[in-house]
Design a protein around this motif. Structure first.
Motif, short mmCIF file in Angstrom:
data_model
loop_
_atom_site.label_atom_id
_atom_site.label_comp_id
_atom_site.label_asym_id
_atom_site.label_seq_id
_atom_site.Cartn_x
_atom_site.Cartn_y
_atom_site.Cartn_z
N GLU A 175 0.62 0.23 -9.08
CA GLU A 175 -0.17 -0.99 -8.93
C GLU A 175 1.77 -1.60 -8.99
N PRO A 176 1.68 -2.88 -8.73
CA PRO A 176 3.53 -2.91 -8.35
C PRO A 176 3.68 -3.46 -10.52
N GLY A 177 5.50 -2.47 -10.42
CA GLY A 177 5.58 -2.96 -12.15
C GLY A 177 5.13 -1.16 -12.89
N GLN A 178 4.53 -0.24 -12.08
CA GLN A 178 3.90 0.32 -13.18
C GLN A 178 5.27 1.64 -12.00
N PRO A 179 5.61 2.29 -13.61
CA PRO A 179 6.20 3.19 -13.40
C PRO A 179 6.26 4.18 -11.84
N ASP B 257 5.62 -8.35 -1.02
CA ASP B 257 4.69 -8.70 -2.06
C ASP B 257 5.21 -7.51 -2.97
N GLY B 258 5.93 -6.48 -3.21
CA GLY B 258 6.20 -5.41 -3.86
C GLY B 258 4.66 -4.40 -4.24
N SER B 259 3.94 -4.51 -3.37
CA SER B 259 2.77 -3.49 -3.08
C SER B 259 3.09 -2.40 -2.50
N LEU B 260 2.37 -1.13 -2.80
CA LEU B 260 2.37 0.26 -2.08
C LEU B 260 2.03 0.08 -0.70
#
Length: 201
Positions: A40-44, A61-64
């Motif tokens: 998820e966005p923000g996860q290392p 949008d920052g998602s994979l």
């Protein structure tokens, strides 16, 4: 707390079984959901994947971009191993965390829904192994008819998993899901009784 491994090939109906287990008060840890959560966005892991496979695998949008990652990660064994080296340790870590949280919460049993339970030898770490079993042709039919998947692709994905007979051989409990959904509930009720009996022992 006893650990119950739940597995089955693609299209076998594991999610239907886990839904019935949850409705009966048995907690479930879903390996596929954990695999999604860790990117998820923000996860290392997401940043590490971008560093390994290129920033274009992250959408605006920052998602994979899962399809974009798959196109790069599954080109050869070396790239697949790189993907696994980033994701697998985090999946194992989060799984262990959720098991520990369930134990701390006083749960008598936890079900681990893991498609590759037998493939990865994780069945050996379980107190009870449950296999949802469906004939290959029926699984193909369901995936093509209900999910609109391509038959050739479905059969390729099935052949990439451990053969059904090896999965069956690892089972303490075999759930036959070849029939209608109405035939599933009584089998899940029996499984719940067995889980509770073992947890109380």
């Amino acid at each position: 707390m006893i650990k119950v491994g739940l597995t089955g090939g693609i299209g076998s109906g594991k999610s239907t079984v886990t839904g019935l287990l949850l409705a009966r008060g048995i907690p479930v840890v879903d390996a596929d959901q954990i695999a999604r959560d860790i990117v998820e966005p923000g996860q290392p892991a997401l940043q590490e994947l971008a560093e390994a496979f290129g920033p274009d695998i992250i959408r605006a949008d920052g998602s994979l971009d899962r399809a974009g990652l798959a196109a790069k990660a599954f080109v050869d064994a070396e790239h697949t191993a790189l993907l696994n080296s980033i994701t697998h340790p985090r999946i194992a870590e989060e799984t262990a965390r959720r098991f520990a949280a369930a134990e701390e919460a006083g749960e008598a049993a936890i079900v681990y829904d893991m498609p590759l339970l037998v493939d990865k030898g994780l069945d050996r770490g379980m107190d009870l192994v449950v296999v949802v079993d469906v004939d290959v042709d029926e699984r193909v039919r369901r995936l093509v008819d209900k999910r609109g998947l391509d038959e050739t692709d479905v059969r390729r994905r099935i052949s990439a998993q451990v053969p059904d007979d090896i999965r069956r051989a690892a089972a303490d409990v075999l759930i036959d899901n070849n029939g209608p959904i109405e035939a599933l509930a009584p089998q899940v009720d029996e499984l719940v009784e067995e889980i509770r009996r073992r947890a109380a022992a």
